[in-house]
Design an enzyme around this catalytic site. Structure first.
Site, PDB file in Angstrom:
ATOM      1  N   LEU A  14       0.817  -1.087   0.119  1.00  0.00           N
ATOM      2  CA  LEU A  14       0.005  -0.054   0.166  1.00  0.00           C
ATOM      3  C   LEU A  14       1.048   1.362   0.010  1.00  0.00           C
ATOM      4  O   LEU A  14       0.605   2.054   0.803  1.00  0.00           O
ATOM      5  CB  LEU A  14      -1.108  -0.144   1.316  1.00  0.00           C
ATOM      6  N   MET A  17       1.523   3.424  -5.526  1.00  0.00           N
ATOM      7  CA  MET A  17       0.868   2.868  -6.774  1.00  0.00           C
ATOM      8  C   MET A  17      -0.484   2.270  -5.952  1.00  0.00           C
ATOM      9  O   MET A  17      -1.423   2.269  -6.609  1.00  0.00           O
ATOM     10  CB  MET A  17       1.707   2.034  -7.568  1.00  0.00           C
ATOM     11  N   LYS A 224       8.077   2.339 -20.331  1.00  0.00           N
ATOM     12  CA  LYS A 224       7.980   2.821 -19.055  1.00  0.00           C
ATOM     13  C   LYS A 224       9.358   2.436 -18.412  1.00  0.00           C
ATOM     14  O   LYS A 224       9.932   3.380 -17.453  1.00  0.00           O
ATOM     15  CB  LYS A 224       6.911   2.388 -18.386  1.00  0.00           C
ATOM     16  N   ASN A 228      11.636   4.979 -16.402  1.00  0.00           N
ATOM     17  CA  ASN A 228      12.332   4.891 -15.083  1.00  0.00           C
ATOM     18  C   ASN A 228      13.818   4.844 -14.998  1.00  0.00           C
ATOM     19  O   ASN A 228      14.500   5.231 -13.916  1.00  0.00           O
ATOM     20  CB  ASN A 228      11.750   3.516 -14.491  1.00  0.00           C
ATOM     21  N   SER A 316       9.991   7.622  -7.233  1.00  0.00           N
ATOM     22  CA  SER A 316       9.840   6.867  -6.200  1.00  0.00           C
ATOM     23  C   SER A 316      11.476   6.568  -5.802  1.00  0.00           C
ATOM     24  O   SER A 316      11.452   6.404  -4.544  1.00  0.00           O
ATOM     25  CB  SER A 316       9.160   5.674  -6.562  1.00  0.00           C
ATOM     26  N   GLU A 328      14.979   0.077  -5.875  1.00  0.00           N
ATOM     27  CA  GLU A 328      14.707  -0.692  -6.608  1.00  0.00           C
ATOM     28  C   GLU A 328      15.778  -0.946  -8.064  1.00  0.00           C
ATOM     29  O   GLU A 328      15.579  -1.487  -8.903  1.00  0.00           O
ATOM     30  CB  GLU A 328      13.273  -0.700  -7.340  1.00  0.00           C
TER      31      GLU A 328
END
Length: 379
Positions: A14, A17, A224, A228, A316, A328
């Site tokens: 949660l 996104m 995408k 990123n 992010s 990430e």
């Protein structure tokens, strides 16, 4: 009179996104949205801090309204009902996927719809090789490529900074299913509960849902991914909002994208050869891969989407470095490095992405050191 059937959709992760998706599902559908937390302690923290509500500020709407919606139900491994999961959305960070799924694996079966909405590439390989290793018990797998710009501010509020939609497609469990017929999309649209929910007219319009074949989604996913691979690590390394680098990012974006495309063309050869093999066949959609996934076009598009449309967004990865969370990078620029090694390509072909990976990791390490030891610039 029988009450109308409600689709239950569990959301694992949660964050930005997961929240933007959950809020719009609550706004525009009749779905029962159930967040899954990693522990009873984390669930209790959420309920205390948020009053069991989900909130998001829509910065792109006039007046930047803060929208809040109550949750009927939230669960964690200790409180989970221990019933099969029908629809599961995974929006955790890529590196968290395996551990996050672990407590709920007994309730995921061949009838479950599981959709990944994450940055980066490489999770499909993880699911095949380490989690759902038995082909007979694999769930229906989907991917959502989300382009909305969302970030969390220091007050804990999630901000929906830029509207850009989401592509959805069924993921192939085997490489020979990479190119799908249009009939696959039509069948899911008619018969799959998750796809039917996501394509409900009002929600689909408001959230920008595009349901397509895997190859169409993969084209969007690589698009995408390139966004990123540029925006996330560069803004994290520089510690800036997206729009601040608009007039000076072209050179570094060109280096990153050119290198990525050289490796992706080898790894996803059927996609890049689609025009020659499938265009003109009525069973397959028309696609112009090579007109979109070029260095020149992508530098322009990354700058437009990343630094213009989402100018006020904080990526992010930058958010993660600011909040001292793991990043990430291994599933974005690091994935390109691993892919080059897997394909036995010359190591020099990924030197830019390797350097970007190392600098992003260094940025996080520096922020953590300053948090513990103080900022030497203030001495």
């Amino acid at each position: 009179m029988t009450a109308p059937h409600r689709t239950t959709i569990h959301i694992l992760g949660l964050g930005a996104m997961g929240t933007v998706l959950a809020v719009d599902l609550l706004r525009f559908t009749n779905a029962l949205v159930v967040p899954l937390f990693r522990s009873q302690e984390r669930l209790a923290q959420f309920q205390k801090a948020n009053g069991n509500k989900l909130s998001i500020r829509k910065l792109y709407l006039e007046g930047s309204p803060l929208l809040s919606y109550p949750l009927e139900k939230s669960e964690c491994p200790e409180t989970f009902a221990r019933k099969p999961i029908d629809n599961l959305v995974v929006t955790t960070k890529t590196y968290q996927t395996k551990d996050a799924l672990a407590p709920y694996l007994p309730y995921i079966n061949e009838s479950t719809n599981l959709i990944l909405i994450q940055n980066g590439l490489g999770v499909l390989e993880l699911l095949k090789e380490e989690i759902f290793t038995d082909p007979k018990n694999r769930p229906h797998l989907f991917q959502g490529v989300i382009s909305h710009g969302v970030y969390q501010d220091k007050g804990g509020i999630f901000n929906h900074a830029g509207w850009a939609g989401m592509k959805v497609a069924r993921l192939p469990w085997t490489d020979d299913e990479m190119i799908q017929k249009i009939s696959v999309v039509k069948d899911d649209a008619a018969n799959n509960s998750l796809v039917r929910l996501l394509t409900e007219p009002k929600f689909a319009k408001e959230f920008g849902i595009e349901h397509s074949t895997y190859q169409e989604m993969l084209s969007g996913q690589l698009f995408k991914f390139l966004v990123n691979a540029c925006i996330n690590p560069v803004t994290a390394i520089l510690d800036c909002l997206n729009g601040e680098i608009k007039d000076s990012c072209g050179s570094v974006f060109t280096s990153i994208i050119d290198e990525c495309l050289q490796i992706l063309r080898v790894a996803y050869r059927p996609l890049f050869e689609y025009h020659e093999n499938f265009n003109g066949n009525k069973e397959y959609p028309e696609m112009d891969i090579n007109g979109v996934l070029t260095t020149e076009n992508m530098v322009s598009e990354v700058t437009r989407i990343g630094c213009d449309v989402n100018a006020k967004n904080s990526s992010s990865m930058r958010q993660d470095t600011l909040f001292l969370r793991d990043i990430e990078i291994g599933y974005i620029n690091g994935y390109i490095v691993k892919l080059a090694s897997k394909l036995k390509l010359d190591p020099s072909c990924c030197k830019v992405n390797k350097t970007i990976e190392e600098l992003a990791s260094l940025r996080l390490a520096l922020n953590r050191s300053r948090n513990t030891n103080g900022d030497w610039r203030n001495d």
